[in-house]
Design a protein around this motif. Structure first.
Motif, mmCIF file in Angstrom:
data_model
loop_
_atom_site.group_PDB
_atom_site.id
_atom_site.type_symbol
_atom_site.label_atom_id
_atom_site.label_comp_id
_atom_site.label_asym_id
_atom_site.label_seq_id
_atom_site.Cartn_x
_atom_site.Cartn_y
_atom_site.Cartn_z
ATOM 1 N N LEU A 183 55.443 43.023 45.339
ATOM 2 C CA LEU A 183 55.019 42.515 46.638
ATOM 3 C C LEU A 183 55.955 41.415 47.113
ATOM 4 N N ASP A 184 56.381 41.512 48.363
ATOM 5 C CA ASP A 184 57.191 40.462 48.966
ATOM 6 C C ASP A 184 56.371 39.173 49.017
ATOM 7 N N PRO A 185 56.996 38.028 48.749
ATOM 8 C CA PRO A 185 56.253 36.764 48.768
ATOM 9 C C PRO A 185 55.465 36.519 50.055
ATOM 10 N N ALA A 186 55.988 36.974 51.185
ATOM 11 C CA ALA A 186 55.282 36.754 52.456
ATOM 12 C C ALA A 186 53.953 37.494 52.497
ATOM 13 N N VAL A 187 53.854 38.578 51.757
ATOM 14 C CA VAL A 187 52.614 39.351 51.658
ATOM 15 C C VAL A 187 51.776 38.845 50.491
ATOM 16 N N CYS A 188 52.458 38.557 49.388
ATOM 17 C CA CYS A 188 51.765 38.189 48.153
ATOM 18 C C CYS A 188 51.035 36.860 48.279
ATOM 19 N N GLY A 189 51.663 35.858 48.892
ATOM 20 C CA GLY A 189 51.057 34.535 48.976
ATOM 21 C C GLY A 189 49.694 34.537 49.650
ATOM 22 N N PRO A 190 49.581 35.070 50.867
ATOM 23 C CA PRO A 190 48.269 35.103 51.512
ATOM 24 C C PRO A 190 47.241 35.932 50.749
ATOM 25 N N LEU A 191 47.687 37.034 50.119
ATOM 26 C CA LEU A 191 46.769 37.858 49.329
ATOM 27 C C LEU A 191 46.206 37.072 48.156
ATOM 28 N N ARG A 192 47.075 36.387 47.447
ATOM 29 C CA ARG A 192 46.611 35.655 46.268
ATOM 30 C C ARG A 192 45.791 34.432 46.663
ATOM 31 N N GLU A 193 46.075 33.856 47.809
ATOM 32 C CA GLU A 193 45.214 32.773 48.298
ATOM 33 C C GLU A 193 43.801 33.284 48.529
ATOM 34 N N ARG A 194 43.676 34.444 49.185
ATOM 35 C CA ARG A 194 42.344 35.007 49.428
ATOM 36 C C ARG A 194 41.623 35.298 48.113
ATOM 37 N N GLU A 195 42.360 35.851 47.160
ATOM 38 C CA GLU A 195 41.741 36.159 45.875
ATOM 39 C C GLU A 195 41.308 34.884 45.154
ATOM 40 N N GLN A 196 42.104 33.828 45.278
ATOM 41 C CA GLN A 196 41.735 32.563 44.643
ATOM 42 C C GLN A 196 40.469 31.975 45.249
ATOM 43 N N ARG A 197 40.382 31.996 46.556
ATOM 44 C CA ARG A 197 39.175 31.455 47.192
ATOM 45 C C ARG A 197 37.940 32.267 46.785
ATOM 46 N N ALA A 198 38.091 33.577 46.688
ATOM 47 C CA ALA A 198 36.968 34.427 46.279
ATOM 48 C C ALA A 198 36.590 34.151 44.825
ATOM 49 N N GLY A 199 37.586 34.009 43.951
ATOM 50 C CA GLY A 199 37.308 33.725 42.554
ATOM 51 C C GLY A 199 36.631 32.386 42.372
ATOM 52 N N ALA A 200 37.057 31.390 43.122
ATOM 53 C CA ALA A 200 36.442 30.070 43.044
ATOM 54 C C ALA A 200 34.982 30.121 43.482
ATOM 55 N N ALA A 201 34.705 30.860 44.542
ATOM 56 C CA ALA A 201 33.344 30.929 45.058
ATOM 57 C C ALA A 201 32.373 31.505 44.030
ATOM 58 N N VAL A 202 32.845 32.433 43.216
ATOM 59 C CA VAL A 202 31.981 33.055 42.202
ATOM 60 C C VAL A 202 31.419 32.019 41.235
ATOM 61 N N VAL A 203 32.202 30.983 40.934
ATOM 62 C CA VAL A 203 31.742 29.962 39.984
ATOM 63 C C VAL A 203 31.302 28.676 40.681
ATOM 64 N N GLY A 204 31.012 28.772 41.969
ATOM 65 C CA GLY A 204 30.391 27.663 42.674
ATOM 66 C C GLY A 204 31.332 26.615 43.224
ATOM 67 N N VAL A 205 32.624 26.936 43.340
ATOM 68 C CA VAL A 205 33.602 25.995 43.889
ATOM 69 C C VAL A 205 33.819 26.322 45.363
ATOM 70 N N ARG A 206 33.539 25.348 46.214
ATOM 71 C CA ARG A 206 33.618 25.580 47.660
ATOM 72 C C ARG A 206 34.939 25.122 48.266
ATOM 73 N N THR A 207 35.596 24.147 47.643
ATOM 74 C CA THR A 207 36.806 23.585 48.217
ATOM 75 C C THR A 207 38.014 23.964 47.375
ATOM 76 N N VAL A 208 38.958 24.681 47.996
ATOM 77 C CA VAL A 208 40.204 25.096 47.349
ATOM 78 C C VAL A 208 41.352 24.681 48.257
ATOM 79 N N GLU A 209 42.274 23.872 47.725
ATOM 80 C CA GLU A 209 43.397 23.383 48.509
ATOM 81 C C GLU A 209 44.716 23.819 47.871
#
Length: 247
Positions: free
Chosen positions: A62-88
């Motif tokens: 994956l090109d970084p321009a595509v990969c970065g936003p994808l992995r950000e979305r996945e990180q926010r979703a993963g954090a939410a599963v364990v009760g973390v609301r704020t991801v920076e």
């Protein structure tokens, strides 16, 4: 010959209310300690995630321009599963994070902003133990987090932060390092293990690029094996291990 004794891990002290978890990449916390995070948020503690990069260089196909936003979305979703609301995210470049003043300043600013009692980070040592080499990004962010705990409380280090309204914060009592080959403490993984599995599975794009195994089987096997291994030093209880530095 006397039989060697396995050093037992102590329970991580729970006399804190706010934690800031600082790592290099999306998925670092999910591989490292999300079962502990789930237990903490269940207990009413506040946990915030701070990532130095968006993991844009992490998937070869994956090109970084595509990969970065994808992995950000996945990180926010993963954090939410364990009760973390704020991801920076700090937007340092994935793969080439530099340990130094700029990184320390960014982390110190976040510490002053969120005012945690506990800092969490990932292994800052050269190896994972033995000959398993660590990555420069992990080393840089882990070391900078340990240093920034003191930077955040010193008015004369990064005085520009106070000019921006970020007053010194010297309230960090401990830094807990996940994934260390020299752990000292542990957290019972049982209450949060199933959510830890689901949290890591939210990084499906990365996991599928990493292994040919069924993603759920791979994730469950990895987290079960690591927490079980830690449990041998924690009274037989599956656990997440930390090397804890007091302040």
């Amino acid at each position: 010959m006397t039989e060697s004794k396995i050093t037992q891990l102590q329970p991580l002290p729970d006399d804190w209310q706010r934690a800031l978890a600082v790592v290099a990449h999306p998925d670092d916390l999910e591989y490292g300690c999300s079962a502990a995070v789930a237990a903490w948020t269940d207990a009413g503690r506040e946990v915030t995630y701070l990532l130095a990069t968006r993991g844009e260089a992490g998937i070869a196909t994956l090109d970084p321009a595509v990969c970065g936003p994808l992995r950000e979305r996945e990180q926010r979703a993963g954090a939410a599963v364990v009760g973390v609301r704020t991801v920076e995210f700090l937007d340092h470049r994935d793969g080439v994070i530099e340990y130094g003043v700029a990184l320390r300043r960014d982390i110190a600013a976040a510490i002053r902003r969120h005012r945690p009692d506990l800092l969490v980070t990932l292994n800052h040592r050269d190896t994972w133990g033995g000959v398993a080499w660590n990555t420069p990004d992990h080393v840089a962010v882990g070391r900078a987090t340990l240093d920034a705990a003191a930077d955040a409380g010193n008015r004369w280090v990064f005085p520009e932060l106070a000019e921006q309204g970020l007053e010194p914060w010297n309230g960090v009592r401990r830094v807990a390092v996940a994934g260390s080959s020299n752990p000292t403490h542990a957290v019972d993984a049982r209450p949060g293990l199933e959510r830890a599995v689901r949290s890591l599975l939210e990084h499906r794009s990365y996991v599928e690029a990493l292994t040919d195994q069924d993603p759920e089987a791979y994730v469950r096997d990895f987290l079960t094996e690591t927490t079980t291994a830690t449990g041998r030093r924690f009274g037989g209880i599956p656990a997440v291990a930390f090397e804890v530095f007091g302040r």
